[in-house]
Design a protein around this motif. Sequence first.
Motif, PDB file in Angstrom:
ATOM      1  N   ILE A   4      12.362  57.803  23.735  1.00 21.55           N
ATOM      2  CA  ILE A   4      12.267  56.501  23.062  1.00 21.55           C
ATOM      3  C   ILE A   4      13.563  55.730  23.241  1.00 21.55           C
ATOM      4  O   ILE A   4      13.559  54.539  23.559  1.00 21.55           O
ATOM      5  CB  ILE A   4      11.922  56.686  21.569  1.00 21.55           C
ATOM      6  N   LYS A   5      14.704  56.415  23.056  1.00 24.05           N
ATOM      7  CA  LYS A   5      15.993  55.743  23.240  1.00 24.05           C
ATOM      8  C   LYS A   5      16.167  55.293  24.685  1.00 24.05           C
ATOM      9  O   LYS A   5      16.674  54.209  24.945  1.00 24.05           O
ATOM     10  CB  LYS A   5      17.134  56.679  22.849  1.00 24.05           C
ATOM     11  N   LYS A   6      15.749  56.147  25.612  1.00 25.34           N
ATOM     12  CA  LYS A   6      15.908  55.839  27.037  1.00 25.34           C
ATOM     13  C   LYS A   6      15.100  54.614  27.447  1.00 25.34           C
ATOM     14  O   LYS A   6      15.537  53.810  28.256  1.00 25.34           O
ATOM     15  CB  LYS A   6      15.494  57.056  27.866  1.00 25.34           C
ATOM     16  N   HIS A   7      13.926  54.473  26.865  1.00 24.05           N
ATOM     17  CA  HIS A   7      13.017  53.382  27.257  1.00 24.05           C
ATOM     18  C   HIS A   7      12.882  52.322  26.164  1.00 24.05           C
ATOM     19  O   HIS A   7      11.909  51.583  26.127  1.00 24.05           O
ATOM     20  CB  HIS A   7      11.644  53.945  27.614  1.00 24.05           C
ATOM     21  N   ARG A   8      13.871  52.228  25.275  1.00 27.31           N
ATOM     22  CA  ARG A   8      13.830  51.294  24.160  1.00 27.31           C
ATOM     23  C   ARG A   8      13.586  49.855  24.607  1.00 27.31           C
ATOM     24  O   ARG A   8      12.730  49.172  24.064  1.00 27.31           O
ATOM     25  CB  ARG A   8      15.135  51.364  23.360  1.00 27.31           C
ATOM     26  N   ASP A   9      14.344  49.392  25.608  1.00 29.57           N
ATOM     27  CA  ASP A   9      14.198  48.006  26.065  1.00 29.57           C
ATOM     28  C   ASP A   9      12.772  47.726  26.512  1.00 29.57           C
ATOM     29  O   ASP A   9      12.192  46.699  26.163  1.00 29.57           O
ATOM     30  CB  ASP A   9      15.163  47.701  27.209  1.00 29.57           C
ATOM     31  N   PHE A  10      12.207  48.651  27.280  1.00 28.67           N
ATOM     32  CA  PHE A  10      10.848  48.447  27.780  1.00 28.67           C
ATOM     33  C   PHE A  10       9.843  48.462  26.633  1.00 28.67           C
ATOM     34  O   PHE A  10       8.939  47.619  26.587  1.00 28.67           O
ATOM     35  CB  PHE A  10      10.483  49.498  28.830  1.00 28.67           C
ATOM     36  N   LEU A  11       9.989  49.383  25.691  1.00 30.91           N
ATOM     37  CA  LEU A  11       9.064  49.458  24.558  1.00 30.91           C
ATOM     38  C   LEU A  11       9.148  48.200  23.695  1.00 30.91           C
ATOM     39  O   LEU A  11       8.116  47.637  23.305  1.00 30.91           O
ATOM     40  CB  LEU A  11       9.350  50.697  23.713  1.00 30.91           C
ATOM     41  N   MET A  12      10.371  47.749  23.412  1.00 31.40           N
ATOM     42  CA  MET A  12      10.540  46.522  22.635  1.00 31.40           C
ATOM     43  C   MET A  12       9.977  45.319  23.393  1.00 31.40           C
ATOM     44  O   MET A  12       9.345  44.442  22.805  1.00 31.40           O
ATOM     45  CB  MET A  12      12.019  46.290  22.302  1.00 31.40           C
ATOM     46  N   TYR A  13      10.203  45.290  24.711  1.00 34.02           N
ATOM     47  CA  TYR A  13       9.667  44.195  25.512  1.00 34.02           C
ATOM     48  C   TYR A  13       8.141  44.202  25.462  1.00 34.02           C
ATOM     49  O   TYR A  13       7.513  43.142  25.391  1.00 34.02           O
ATOM     50  CB  TYR A  13      10.154  44.273  26.954  1.00 34.02           C
ATOM     51  N   CYS A  14       7.555  45.384  25.492  1.00 36.25           N
ATOM     52  CA  CYS A  14       6.089  45.483  25.423  1.00 36.25           C
ATOM     53  C   CYS A  14       5.569  44.924  24.103  1.00 36.25           C
ATOM     54  O   CYS A  14       4.568  44.196  24.082  1.00 36.25           O
ATOM     55  CB  CYS A  14       5.635  46.923  25.599  1.00 36.25           C
ATOM     56  N   ILE A  15       6.236  45.251  23.006  1.00 38.18           N
ATOM     57  CA  ILE A  15       5.802  44.750  21.695  1.00 38.18           C
ATOM     58  C   ILE A  15       5.891  43.228  21.644  1.00 38.18           C
ATOM     59  O   ILE A  15       4.918  42.544  21.316  1.00 38.18           O
ATOM     60  CB  ILE A  15       6.638  45.384  20.566  1.00 38.18           C
ATOM     61  N   PHE A  16       7.061  42.693  21.982  1.00 38.75           N
ATOM     62  CA  PHE A  16       7.223  41.242  21.922  1.00 38.75           C
ATOM     63  C   PHE A  16       6.476  40.542  23.052  1.00 38.75           C
ATOM     64  O   PHE A  16       6.024  39.402  22.893  1.00 38.75           O
ATOM     65  CB  PHE A  16       8.706  40.865  21.901  1.00 38.75           C
ATOM     66  N   GLY A  17       6.352  41.206  24.191  1.00 39.39           N
ATOM     67  CA  GLY A  17       5.558  40.651  25.282  1.00 39.39           C
ATOM     68  C   GLY A  17       4.094  40.557  24.901  1.00 39.39           C
ATOM     69  O   GLY A  17       3.398  39.594  25.260  1.00 39.39           O
ATOM     70  N   PHE A  18       3.609  41.550  24.159  1.00 43.41           N
ATOM     71  CA  PHE A  18       2.232  41.524  23.666  1.00 43.41           C
ATOM     72  C   PHE A  18       2.029  40.331  22.737  1.00 43.41           C
ATOM     73  O   PHE A  18       1.033  39.610  22.842  1.00 43.41           O
ATOM     74  CB  PHE A  18       1.901  42.837  22.953  1.00 43.41           C
ATOM     75  N   LEU A  19       2.996  40.114  21.841  1.00 48.62           N
ATOM     76  CA  LEU A  19       2.901  38.966  20.925  1.00 48.62           C
ATOM     77  C   LEU A  19       2.930  37.638  21.695  1.00 48.62           C
ATOM     78  O   LEU A  19       2.167  36.722  21.387  1.00 48.62           O
ATOM     79  CB  LEU A  19       4.034  39.004  19.901  1.00 48.62           C
ATOM     80  N   ALA A  20       3.808  37.552  22.700  1.00 46.86           N
ATOM     81  CA  ALA A  20       3.871  36.338  23.521  1.00 46.86           C
ATOM     82  C   ALA A  20       2.566  36.152  24.290  1.00 46.86           C
ATOM     83  O   ALA A  20       2.079  35.017  24.437  1.00 46.86           O
ATOM     84  CB  ALA A  20       5.058  36.402  24.480  1.00 46.86           C
ATOM     85  N   SER A  21       1.976  37.241  24.767  1.00 48.62           N
ATOM     86  CA  SER A  21       0.699  37.149  25.485  1.00 48.62           C
ATOM     87  C   SER A  21      -0.427  36.692  24.563  1.00 48.62           C
ATOM     88  O   SER A  21      -1.274  35.891  24.964  1.00 48.62           O
ATOM     89  CB  SER A  21       0.338  38.503  26.107  1.00 48.62           C
ATOM     90  N   LEU A  22      -0.442  37.222  23.330  1.00 46.40           N
ATOM     91  CA  LEU A  22      -1.451  36.766  22.368  1.00 46.40           C
ATOM     92  C   LEU A  22      -1.299  35.276  22.088  1.00 46.40           C
ATOM     93  O   LEU A  22      -2.296  34.539  22.031  1.00 46.40           O
ATOM     94  CB  LEU A  22      -1.337  37.553  21.059  1.00 46.40           C
ATOM     95  N   LEU A  23      -0.057  34.836  21.929  1.00 46.20           N
ATOM     96  CA  LEU A  23       0.216  33.420  21.721  1.00 46.20           C
ATOM     97  C   LEU A  23      -0.262  32.608  22.925  1.00 46.20           C
ATOM     98  O   LEU A  23      -0.925  31.576  22.774  1.00 46.20           O
ATOM     99  CB  LEU A  23       1.715  33.209  21.490  1.00 46.20           C
TER     100      LEU A  23
END
Length: 153
Positions: A4-23
């Motif tokens: 999780i620590k190693k891929h934190r940026d990607f995981l966070m990007y996925c969460i916020f990217g998902f929100l941006a995609s929904l928008l």
Amino acid sequence: MDAIKKHRDFLMYCIFGFLASLLNIAIFNIGHNNLHMQLWVANTLAWFISNTFSFFVTKVYVFRTDMKDYSKLLHEGTYFLVSRILSLIIDDLFMIVAVLILPWNNLIIKAIDQVIVGLFNYFSSKWIFDYNNRHLLQKLKEIREKRKEIEKL
């Protein structure tokens, strides 16, 4: 936990990217299906609004870069916009081909489109906001300046 620590940026990007995609999908749906805007107009409007949202959440929450330096903010914003204009071209072309030429459902295509564009956007955002890449760009500028100085001699 290390993964999780190693891929934190990607995981966070996925969460916020998902929100941006929904928008993006919601605005496209309202513009194209409810307000009957042309496909590329609704798509471009959705792109603009979702990418404005994406810039700030990516900067602050994903890559955790500072918002206080306005010069840096403008510099990163310019790179962000240029990289995202490339994604807008991909986005518009994909939507036009899939919806207008191949008459597929526009919301299903928009969802698929957001996954493809989202991956492109992640890697371009990582390049823009990653601290190590900024040093690389600075080093390249310094090398260019040294070459110019040598050429003057």
